[in-house]
Design an enzyme around this catalytic site. Structure first.
Site, PDB file in Angstrom:
ATOM      1  N   HIS A 237      32.295   2.863   6.918  1.00 36.66           N
ATOM      2  CA  HIS A 237      31.031   2.212   6.964  1.00 36.66           C
ATOM      3  C   HIS A 237      29.946   2.498   5.947  1.00 36.66           C
ATOM      4  O   HIS A 237      28.881   2.222   6.353  1.00 36.66           O
ATOM      5  CB  HIS A 237      30.415   2.013   8.317  1.00 36.66           C
TER       6      HIS A 237
ATOM      7  N   LEU B 120      26.956  -0.342  15.238  1.00 34.93           N
ATOM      8  CA  LEU B 120      27.476  -0.916  16.559  1.00 34.93           C
ATOM      9  C   LEU B 120      28.469  -2.098  16.472  1.00 34.93           C
ATOM     10  O   LEU B 120      27.619  -3.089  16.645  1.00 34.93           O
ATOM     11  CB  LEU B 120      26.522  -0.676  17.502  1.00 34.93           C
TER      12      LEU B 120
ATOM     13  N   ARG C 197      36.216  -4.555  -1.654  1.00 29.13           N
ATOM     14  CA  ARG C 197      36.094  -3.405  -0.560  1.00 29.13           C
ATOM     15  C   ARG C 197      37.034  -2.699  -0.639  1.00 29.13           C
ATOM     16  O   ARG C 197      38.294  -3.160  -0.510  1.00 29.13           O
ATOM     17  CB  ARG C 197      35.718  -4.160   0.716  1.00 29.13           C
TER      18      ARG C 197
ATOM     19  N   PHE D 201      32.362  -7.112  23.299  1.00 34.95           N
ATOM     20  CA  PHE D 201      31.582  -6.407  24.143  1.00 34.95           C
ATOM     21  C   PHE D 201      31.005  -7.718  25.225  1.00 34.95           C
ATOM     22  O   PHE D 201      30.399  -7.337  26.324  1.00 34.95           O
ATOM     23  CB  PHE D 201      30.382  -5.924  23.338  1.00 34.95           C
TER      24      PHE D 201
ATOM     25  N   GLY E  37      24.541  -3.768  17.557  1.00 33.88           N
ATOM     26  CA  GLY E  37      23.246  -3.382  17.027  1.00 33.88           C
ATOM     27  C   GLY E  37      22.267  -4.302  16.754  1.00 33.88           C
ATOM     28  O   GLY E  37      21.051  -4.115  17.014  1.00 33.88           O
TER      29      GLY E  37
ATOM     30  N   ARG F 157      39.299   1.552  19.909  1.00 31.91           N
ATOM     31  CA  ARG F 157      39.628   3.080  19.472  1.00 31.91           C
ATOM     32  C   ARG F 157      38.986   4.066  20.357  1.00 31.91           C
ATOM     33  O   ARG F 157      38.037   3.700  20.645  1.00 31.91           O
ATOM     34  CB  ARG F 157      39.115   3.340  17.929  1.00 31.91           C
TER      35      ARG F 157
END
Ligand code: AMP
Length: 396
Positions: free
Chosen positions: A179, A208, A90, A283, A332, A240
């Site tokens: 992404h 998300l 990556r 979250f 998500g 961020r």
């Protein structure tokens, strides 16, 4: 075919061995605390997670420790290193030089190095991983898969900033987007689930997670995305800030007596839902705090949802319509409340959510009702599998 997928950071290295033809993960894990002391996590398919603490002074020792674990007589998944057909790396930033994945050559490494200024925290670390693998597996082909590549199809109107044109000409100041591997993977899954050609759909993907971005995919091509020259632009994220008036940065930096670098550090590491809630960047912690009545925690969640919905609306306009919306990544894929709250802003598009189906977690599910004008999906992303597939396709 067996592909080793490497995602190398400055002090960590995540890895998976994947058979892309069977879409099977044979082993996975990570090295942490490289250059400090060293920690190796290794988990073979169907086996227990093993944690050891080998000395990892550099990334070369980290790759060696991974290869040793993979070939271990008892718990390894490979008889020898010769079973690895290729390594997929990556690479975060490919600038304008890379619109596709590519087999790594010395010239290509120079071209990636030329993008280091655009991603100083990521690209040099990614390349250290490439060099360490080359040293230990000199005859195995290496492939670079870029986070930015998928977005190279964006039109000028979407990627140009309103700064003097010569900054673009001289320094390539523009929106790149990130992404990309995930947005590409998920939008392709949407086409499969829809049973329609990829190049016939207008899809909006909402990735998300701790990092978050929305992407408009029209006829199989990214036409806009929320992240910019760096991953700081766009949505509110874990730490961020997302979009902000640059004048606000000058203003608070002066008040707080911060250098430019310090102000950027605040925007990258101390802002987002962490900065608003004061609770956490995770979250789940914030949702727990909001349930207990923490108003700032609730505000951070509301701001997050609002911005996602706002960009979905914007991208429906950018594509002159939308057929499908897909939610992916940590929130998500798993968080029914976030999906429901985003979609409640989108009723004007004729979207209705099936509350029962929306209870899904980590599975591919259509969560909209049968009469919803826009189909809405929850789709787990799989960036490692996407990297393995790209790598296999290039070395075949
Ligand atoms: P990622 O960066 O894709 O790994 O996503 C990480 C974020 O997803 C973290 O903030 C997690 O709190 C969040 N997340 C993961 N699972 C859940 C869940 N079941 N409910 C709410 N948030 C979740």
């Amino acid at each position: 075919m067996k592909i080793l997928v490497i995602n190398c950071g400055s002090s960590s290295l995540k890895y998976q061995v994947i058979d892309p033809s069977k879409e099977e993960v044979l082993a996975k894990g990570l090295c942490e605390r490289i250059g400090i002391d060293g920690r190796l996590v290794y988990q073979p398919k169907g086996g227990e997670k093993e944690i050891t603490e080998p000395s990892l002074p550099t990334h070369t020792e980290a790759v060696q420790a991974v290869l040793d674990a993979l070939c271990n007589e008892k718990t390894g998944v490979l008889k020898s290193l010769s079973e690895i057909d290729a390594v997929g790396h990556r690479i975060v930033h490919g600038g304008e030089s890379f619109a596709n994945s590519a087999i790594i050559t010395e010239d290509m490494i120079k071209a990636i190095e030329a993008c280091n200024d655009l991603a100083p925290l990521h690209n040099p670390a990614n390349l250290i991983g490439v060099r360490a693998c080359q040293k230990l597996m000199p005859n195995v082909p290496m492939v670079a898969v870029f986070d930015t590549a998928f977005h190279q199809t964006m039109p000028e109107v979407a990627y140009m900033y309103g700064t003097p044109y010569e900054y673009y000409e001289k320094y390539k100041v523009r929106k790149y987007g990130f992404h990309g591997t995930s947005h590409s993977f998920v939008s392709q899954r949407v086409a499969v689930l829809e049973g329609k050609p990829y190049d016939s759909l207008k899809t909006i993907v909402c990735h998300l997670g701790n990092g978050a971005s929305v992407c408009a995919v029209k006829n199989g091509k990214s036409v806009d995305t929320t992240m910019g020259l760096s991953p700081l632009q766009g949505l509110l994220m874990g730490t961020r800030s997302g979009d902000i008036d640059p004048s606000a940065i000058e203003y608070f930096a002066k008040k707080e007596n911060l250098s430019f670098a310090e102000a950027m550090n605040v925007l990258n590491k101390k802002s987002g839902v962490l900065g608003i809630s004061g609770v956490s960047s995770d979250f789940r912690d914030i949702e727990a705090a909001a349930k207990e009545g923490n108003k700032r925690a609730q505000l951070s969640l509301d701001m997050f949802v609002y911005k996602v919905a706002k960009y979905v609306g914007a991208y429906a306009a950018a594509m002159n319509g939308v057929d499908c919306i897909a939610f992916t990544a940590g929130l998500g894929e798993n968080d029914a409340t976030t999906r429901k709250n985003v979609c409640s802003y989108l009723e004007f598009l004729g979207i209705t959510i099936d509350e029962e189906k929306n209870k899904t977690r980590g599975e591919e599910v259509k969560i909209s009702t049968d009469d919803s004008k826009v189909r809405v999906y929850a789709i787990p992303t799989n960036e490692e599998l996407a990297i393995a597939r790209e790598t296999a396709a290039l070395v075949k």
